[in-house]
Design a protein around this motif. Structure first.
Motif, short mmCIF file in Angstrom:
data_model
loop_
_atom_site.label_atom_id
_atom_site.label_comp_id
_atom_site.label_asym_id
_atom_site.label_seq_id
_atom_site.Cartn_x
_atom_site.Cartn_y
_atom_site.Cartn_z
N LYS A 25 -23.04 -28.22 -12.51
CA LYS A 25 -22.18 -28.51 -13.65
C LYS A 25 -22.97 -29.14 -14.79
CE LYS A 25 -17.95 -28.83 -10.96
NZ LYS A 25 -18.54 -28.19 -9.80
N THR A 32 -19.66 -23.71 -16.51
CA THR A 32 -18.61 -24.32 -15.69
C THR A 32 -17.29 -24.30 -16.44
OG1 THR A 32 -20.22 -25.74 -14.59
CG2 THR A 32 -17.91 -26.42 -14.46
N ALA A 48 -14.37 -29.71 -16.84
CA ALA A 48 -15.72 -29.54 -16.30
C ALA A 48 -16.45 -30.87 -16.23
CB ALA A 48 -16.50 -28.53 -17.15
#
Length: 141
Positions: A25, A32, A48
């Motif tokens: 991430k 993401t 995210a």
């Protein structure tokens, strides 16, 4: 000694999974966010970043043993949400592998429940959290 080693290895595995997920991430937040948007969830970039921070906290809890049981319960809830949001029944048609991904999340959930009940072990654990405060090891007079 074998029990201690098994618990520490399990904690490292749990931590490693969340460190890896968090790393993906942080290294590519736009991807993401795109994946989250593709699932139809609102505010994909906020989600995210929230997921990355949450997963980093879970990794820290599993590595240190601090708030371990609480983290395991939250992680279990989180992975079931992920199962339905990203691999649920709407994804099964035309892609049988999605059903396997969905079921795998429940297996992980079972491990999280087991970990929550049994705690971080007696070695290399900060032993902070509700289970240690109100658990059977302590009597409240």
């Amino acid at each position: 000694m074998a029990r201690t080693i098994a618990v520490l290895v399990a904690r490292l595995i749990f931590s490693g999974l969340f460190v890896m997920a968090t790393s993906f991430k942080f290294f590519d937040m736009p991807s993401t966010a795109g994946y989250i948007a593709g699932a139809g969830l609102p505010f994909p970039l906020v989600l995210a970043w929230s997921a990355a921070v949450f997963e980093a906290g879970l990794a820290f809890a599993f590595l240190t043993g601090a708030f371990f049981s609480e983290a395991a319960l939250l992680a279990g809830i989180y992975v079931i949400f992920l199962a339905f949001a990203f691999h649920g029944p709407s994804h099964w048609e035309g892609n049988q592998a999605e059903f396997g991904f969905f079921v795998d999340h429940f297996t992980f959930r079972a491990g999280m429940l087991f970990a929550a009940v049994h705690g971080p072990g007696e070695r290399l654990a900060l032993n902070l959290g509700l289970k240690q405060t109100f658990g059977p090891a302590r009597r409240i007079a």
